[in-house]
Design an enzyme around this catalytic site. Sequence first.
Site, PDB file in Angstrom:
ATOM      1  N   ASP A 185       5.435   4.605 -28.462  1.00  0.00           N
ATOM      2  CA  ASP A 185       5.860   3.600 -27.493  1.00  0.00           C
ATOM      3  C   ASP A 185       5.988   4.277 -26.141  1.00  0.00           C
ATOM      4  O   ASP A 185       6.813   5.172 -25.947  1.00  0.00           O
ATOM      5  CB  ASP A 185       7.194   2.973 -27.905  1.00  0.00           C
ATOM      6  CG  ASP A 185       7.667   1.921 -26.922  1.00  0.00           C
ATOM      7  OD1 ASP A 185       6.968   0.910 -26.758  1.00  0.00           O
ATOM      8  OD2 ASP A 185       8.731   2.136 -26.307  1.00  0.00           O
ATOM      9  N   GLU A 268       0.008   0.880 -28.133  1.00  0.00           N
ATOM     10  CA  GLU A 268       0.068  -0.535 -27.779  1.00  0.00           C
ATOM     11  C   GLU A 268      -0.830  -0.791 -26.574  1.00  0.00           C
ATOM     12  O   GLU A 268      -0.881   0.015 -25.644  1.00  0.00           O
ATOM     13  CB  GLU A 268       1.508  -0.931 -27.454  1.00  0.00           C
ATOM     14  CG  GLU A 268       1.731  -2.425 -27.347  1.00  0.00           C
ATOM     15  CD  GLU A 268       3.190  -2.767 -27.157  1.00  0.00           C
ATOM     16  OE1 GLU A 268       3.529  -3.965 -27.195  1.00  0.00           O
ATOM     17  OE2 GLU A 268       3.998  -1.837 -26.963  1.00  0.00           O
ATOM     18  N   CYS A 321      13.312  -6.094 -36.200  1.00  0.00           N
ATOM     19  CA  CYS A 321      13.991  -4.963 -36.830  1.00  0.00           C
ATOM     20  C   CYS A 321      12.988  -4.190 -37.677  1.00  0.00           C
ATOM     21  O   CYS A 321      12.287  -4.764 -38.519  1.00  0.00           O
ATOM     22  CB  CYS A 321      15.154  -5.451 -37.681  1.00  0.00           C
ATOM     23  SG  CYS A 321      16.008  -4.140 -38.595  1.00  0.00           S
ATOM     24  N   CYS A 324      14.478  -4.293 -41.772  1.00  0.00           N
ATOM     25  CA  CYS A 324      14.451  -5.487 -42.614  1.00  0.00           C
ATOM     26  C   CYS A 324      13.424  -6.520 -42.157  1.00  0.00           C
ATOM     27  O   CYS A 324      13.129  -7.457 -42.896  1.00  0.00           O
ATOM     28  CB  CYS A 324      15.839  -6.132 -42.665  1.00  0.00           C
ATOM     29  SG  CYS A 324      16.401  -6.792 -41.070  1.00  0.00           S
ATOM     30  N   CYS A 340      21.054  -5.083 -35.516  1.00  0.00           N
ATOM     31  CA  CYS A 340      20.377  -6.158 -36.238  1.00  0.00           C
ATOM     32  C   CYS A 340      21.423  -7.060 -36.892  1.00  0.00           C
ATOM     33  O   CYS A 340      22.310  -6.587 -37.610  1.00  0.00           O
ATOM     34  CB  CYS A 340      19.429  -5.587 -37.283  1.00  0.00           C
ATOM     35  SG  CYS A 340      18.567  -6.845 -38.258  1.00  0.00           S
ATOM     36  N   CYS A 343      20.748  -6.956 -41.105  1.00  0.00           N
ATOM     37  CA  CYS A 343      21.116  -5.796 -41.930  1.00  0.00           C
ATOM     38  C   CYS A 343      22.189  -4.927 -41.300  1.00  0.00           C
ATOM     39  O   CYS A 343      22.711  -4.014 -41.957  1.00  0.00           O
ATOM     40  CB  CYS A 343      19.874  -4.939 -42.211  1.00  0.00           C
ATOM     41  SG  CYS A 343      19.114  -4.234 -40.738  1.00  0.00           S
ATOM     42  N   ASP A 350      13.496   1.947 -27.903  1.00  0.00           N
ATOM     43  CA  ASP A 350      12.212   2.643 -27.920  1.00  0.00           C
ATOM     44  C   ASP A 350      11.852   3.133 -29.320  1.00  0.00           C
ATOM     45  O   ASP A 350      10.701   3.027 -29.749  1.00  0.00           O
ATOM     46  CB  ASP A 350      12.240   3.820 -26.939  1.00  0.00           C
ATOM     47  CG  ASP A 350      12.440   3.360 -25.499  1.00  0.00           C
ATOM     48  OD1 ASP A 350      12.070   2.205 -25.202  1.00  0.00           O
ATOM     49  OD2 ASP A 350      12.958   4.146 -24.685  1.00  0.00           O
TER      50      ASP A 350
END
Length: 400
Positions: A185, A268, A321, A324, A340, A343, A350
């Site tokens: 990233d 990306e 997330c 999960c 999250c 979870c 990042d």
Amino acid sequence: MKARYQYRIYPTDQQRKDLARLFGCVRVLWNDALVLCKQCEKLPSNGDLQKICITQAKKTKEREWLSEVSNIPLQQSIADWGVAWSNFFTSIKGKRKGKKVNPPRFKKRTNRQSARFRKGGFSIKGDKVFLAKIGYIKTVWSRPLPSEPSSVTVIKDTAGRYFLSFVVEVQPENKPALNTAVGIDLGIKVFAALSTGERVSSPSYSKLDRKIRRSQRKLSRRSKTSKRRERMRLRVAKLKAKVRDTRKDFLHKLSTKVVNENQVITLEDLNVSGLLKNRKLSRTISQAGWREFRTLCEAKSGKYGREFVVISRWEPTSQVCSDCGYRWGKLDLKVREIVCMNCGTLHDRDDNASKNIEQVGVGHTHDSKRTGRERKTSSEAAPLELSTQREYEQFRLFDW
């Protein structure tokens, strides 16, 4: 596969004059061909241009000095001119991938100068390189050539430095990788956040940037025909070259390390041209070199037998997330950590995005395990964003 190897050279005073004459002939020939092309209704062929701009021009008094340099770089200039027009036509027809290519433009004396020699116009003898009608040039061999070069380009950059760029044939290498896959990233403060947990910071260009802006203000006040302006222009060019060299060294080292250690490299597809429209971040984004890093990783992946994957820019890597698969929605840029709600895992923005990029790159898409909304990012994510921040504050204040 073909690769380029570049070396620094230190020509003598006489060789500098000969190279200046060569660069001038190549530049004038390019401009003459461009003028002739604009006057004709149909684009002439390379053979016709060589007859008009080289053979017939040498017989005139205005261009008789073209015979003082080697004929090989002049022919290669016409060949490169034809390639530039071919790339432009294939680009406007949609046959060429990437950004649209502009038509060839006139060359200037103050810009980067280059001249290309093919076989028969150069040779390597010992530690020196022989160029036709230039002589033996002292070369700094920082590394050996893997094979015999097919061509060499003499380059003079805007800072007044000279280089030799060889085109050689290299064989792909299959080295064992330490990791199966990695997601990267790219960012501003942290240049690269890897899914392995490693973070790489970009070198600081702020001090050099201040010097460049100060020197450019002085350059703008100099008279255009004065020697003081030329000295100041050279100073600005040297400062910019230092920034380019620092960035290039950093990106080469990082891309080599990433490709050597991982079998699958996933990045990306960032909309860099769109991000540059942000006036507050455009300078920092342009200095980071995201596109150059992607190009280096892609080229080195083919050399070392790695798999290079670029995922879609619409993948919600910062909204899901990584443990999960719950999708919490769009987050503001100032939110760097999040809990999250499904979870209860605390994520760094990042690191979470890099793990999601890796999962998408190896084939595990978000759609297969997502429990949130099925639509793309929208303004409806704002309530989730506020509730997420409240959950995070409660998480931070809880006495564990």
